[in-house]
Write a protein that holds these residues in place. Structure first.
Motif, short mmCIF file in Angstrom:
data_model
loop_
_atom_site.label_atom_id
_atom_site.label_comp_id
_atom_site.label_asym_id
_atom_site.label_seq_id
_atom_site.Cartn_x
_atom_site.Cartn_y
_atom_site.Cartn_z
N PHE A 111 0.83 -1.20 0.00
CA PHE A 111 0.00 0.00 0.00
C PHE A 111 0.87 1.25 0.00
CE2 PHE A 111 -2.39 3.44 2.00
CZ PHE A 111 -3.43 3.54 1.09
N ARG A 112 1.85 1.28 0.86
CA ARG A 112 2.75 2.44 0.93
C ARG A 112 3.47 2.63 -0.41
NH1 ARG A 112 7.62 4.76 2.06
NH2 ARG A 112 7.67 6.20 3.81
N ASN A 113 3.95 1.52 -0.98
CA ASN A 113 4.65 1.60 -2.26
C ASN A 113 3.75 2.12 -3.37
OD1 ASN A 113 6.84 0.53 -0.90
ND2 ASN A 113 6.52 -1.54 -1.67
N ARG A 114 2.51 1.66 -3.41
CA ARG A 114 1.56 2.13 -4.44
C ARG A 114 1.21 3.59 -4.23
NH1 ARG A 114 -0.26 2.16 -8.21
NH2 ARG A 114 -2.41 1.57 -8.18
N MET A 115 1.10 4.00 -2.96
CA MET A 115 0.81 5.40 -2.67
C MET A 115 1.98 6.27 -3.15
SD MET A 115 -0.75 7.07 0.80
CE MET A 115 0.66 6.92 1.87
N MET A 116 3.20 5.79 -2.96
CA MET A 116 4.36 6.55 -3.44
C MET A 116 4.36 6.64 -4.96
SD MET A 116 7.54 5.78 -0.89
CE MET A 116 8.58 6.91 -1.79
N LEU A 118 1.79 6.52 -6.97
CA LEU A 118 0.71 7.43 -7.35
C LEU A 118 1.16 8.89 -7.19
CD1 LEU A 118 -2.33 7.91 -8.09
CD2 LEU A 118 -2.75 7.86 -5.63
N MET A 119 1.75 9.20 -6.06
CA MET A 119 2.19 10.57 -5.82
C MET A 119 3.30 10.97 -6.79
SD MET A 119 2.00 11.05 -1.72
CE MET A 119 2.13 12.83 -1.77
N PHE A 120 4.19 10.03 -7.09
CA PHE A 120 5.28 10.31 -8.02
C PHE A 120 4.71 10.64 -9.41
CE2 PHE A 120 9.16 9.48 -10.47
CZ PHE A 120 10.10 10.11 -9.68
N GLN A 121 3.71 9.87 -9.84
CA GLN A 121 3.05 10.13 -11.13
C GLN A 121 2.34 11.47 -11.11
OE1 GLN A 121 0.40 6.84 -11.64
NE2 GLN A 121 2.03 5.41 -12.16
N GLN A 122 1.64 11.76 -10.02
CA GLN A 122 0.86 12.99 -9.93
C GLN A 122 1.75 14.23 -9.88
OE1 GLN A 122 -2.34 13.08 -10.43
NE2 GLN A 122 -2.38 10.86 -10.54
N LEU A 123 2.93 14.05 -9.33
CA LEU A 123 3.84 15.19 -9.23
C LEU A 123 4.26 15.66 -10.61
CD1 LEU A 123 5.16 16.97 -7.17
CD2 LEU A 123 7.07 15.38 -7.09
N GLY A 124 4.43 14.70 -11.52
CA GLY A 124 4.72 15.00 -12.91
C GLY A 124 5.77 16.07 -13.12
N GLU A 125 5.45 17.03 -13.94
CA GLU A 125 6.39 18.07 -14.33
C GLU A 125 6.17 19.36 -13.55
OE1 GLU A 125 8.86 17.37 -16.49
OE2 GLU A 125 8.02 15.35 -16.39
N ASN A 126 5.48 19.31 -12.44
CA ASN A 126 5.04 20.52 -11.77
C ASN A 126 5.97 21.10 -10.71
OD1 ASN A 126 2.54 20.90 -13.16
ND2 ASN A 126 1.84 19.06 -12.11
N ILE A 127 7.14 20.54 -10.56
CA ILE A 127 8.06 21.12 -9.57
C ILE A 127 8.72 22.36 -10.18
CG2 ILE A 127 10.20 20.77 -8.29
CD1 ILE A 127 9.48 17.87 -8.02
N ASP A 128 8.81 23.39 -9.40
CA ASP A 128 9.45 24.63 -9.83
C ASP A 128 10.96 24.40 -9.87
OD1 ASP A 128 10.47 27.15 -10.21
OD2 ASP A 128 9.31 28.09 -8.61
N MET A 129 11.51 24.38 -11.07
CA MET A 129 12.95 24.13 -11.24
C MET A 129 13.74 25.43 -11.41
SD MET A 129 13.24 20.94 -10.76
CE MET A 129 14.97 20.72 -11.15
N GLU A 139 14.72 14.39 -11.01
CA GLU A 139 14.29 13.07 -10.53
C GLU A 139 14.57 12.90 -9.04
OE1 GLU A 139 12.50 10.54 -12.16
OE2 GLU A 139 12.24 12.26 -13.49
N VAL A 140 15.74 13.36 -8.61
CA VAL A 140 16.09 13.28 -7.19
C VAL A 140 15.15 14.16 -6.37
CG1 VAL A 140 17.89 13.77 -5.47
CG2 VAL A 140 18.50 12.67 -7.64
N LEU A 141 14.87 15.34 -6.88
CA LEU A 141 13.97 16.27 -6.21
C LEU A 141 12.57 15.67 -6.07
CD1 LEU A 141 14.18 19.07 -4.97
CD2 LEU A 141 13.58 20.04 -7.19
N LYS A 142 12.06 15.06 -7.15
CA LYS A 142 10.74 14.42 -7.11
C LYS A 142 10.73 13.28 -6.08
CE LYS A 142 8.88 13.33 -11.13
NZ LYS A 142 8.72 13.03 -12.58
N GLN A 143 11.80 12.47 -6.08
CA GLN A 143 11.87 11.36 -5.14
C GLN A 143 11.90 11.87 -3.71
OE1 GLN A 143 11.63 8.07 -6.11
NE2 GLN A 143 11.32 7.79 -3.94
N PHE A 144 12.65 12.94 -3.48
CA PHE A 144 12.73 13.54 -2.15
C PHE A 144 11.34 14.01 -1.70
CE2 PHE A 144 13.00 17.47 0.33
CZ PHE A 144 13.63 17.00 1.46
#
Length: 186
Positions: A111-116, A118-129, A139-144
């Protein structure tokens, strides 16, 4: 889908979750699930191949519900506002027993792995770089971000939600803002 089928599946999943709150996944048998759901053992097998299939479908159903709460419109592609974050936390608060059980059963890190995921997919390209993130590996930033967010949610849920959803949303959003991890389309 026929209402009787839905009711039966719901009863089986509810029985399964209640058994997981009492014992480790490995110890749960199909007979126990059937007894608790007040159905025949064959009925469980009619809907699920085995308890692993039941676990997979249970995780999928509850993650879809969580995702629908997090992303209420089809246009939404990420956690785009503090309000959506608050809605998500309130949903988790409302269904605390379920999510606590899925996160704390030592036998099912799935469950925890699937939740991660899902969140990783949802985060997509939306981090302010830009600015302080401009020289960072995305990729490291998204994982963090995902690891931190899931870790905080897991801590909050497994500690019986020591702070109200509103306070948690404020704290999480402030941390995201501080680290320039608030999605770009905010």
């Amino acid at each position: 889908m026929d209402r009787r089928v839905l009711k039966t599946r719901e009863a089986i999943m509810k029985a399964f979750i209640s058994l997981m709150a009492e014992k480790n996944f490995e110890q749960i048998t199909i007979n126990e699930i059937a007894d608790r759901a007040n159905v025949n053992r064959g009925t469980v097998y009619l809907h699920y191949v085995d308890k692993f299939d039941l676990l997979d479908q249970c995780i999928e159903v509850h993650l879809v519900q969580l995702q629908q709460k997090c992303l209420p419109s089809e246009e939404a592609t990420s956690f785009t506002s503090k309000e959506l974050l608050l809605q998500t936390l309130e949903f988790l608060e409302e269904h605390a027993f379920l999510y606590s059980t899925l996160l704390t059963n030592k036998s099912i890190p799935a469950f925890r792995n699937r939740m991660m995921e899902l969140m990783f997919q949802q985060l997509g390209e939306n981090i302010d770089m830009s600015e302080m993130n401009k020289d960072r590996n995305k990729e490291v930033l998204k994982q963090f971000l995902v690891s931190a967010a899931v870790g905080v949610l897991e801590w909050w849920i497994t500690r019986s939600m020591p702070y109200p959803a509103k306070e948690m949303a404020e704290e999480l959003w402030a941390l995201l803002e501080r680290n320039q991890m608030v999605p770009l389309d905010v």
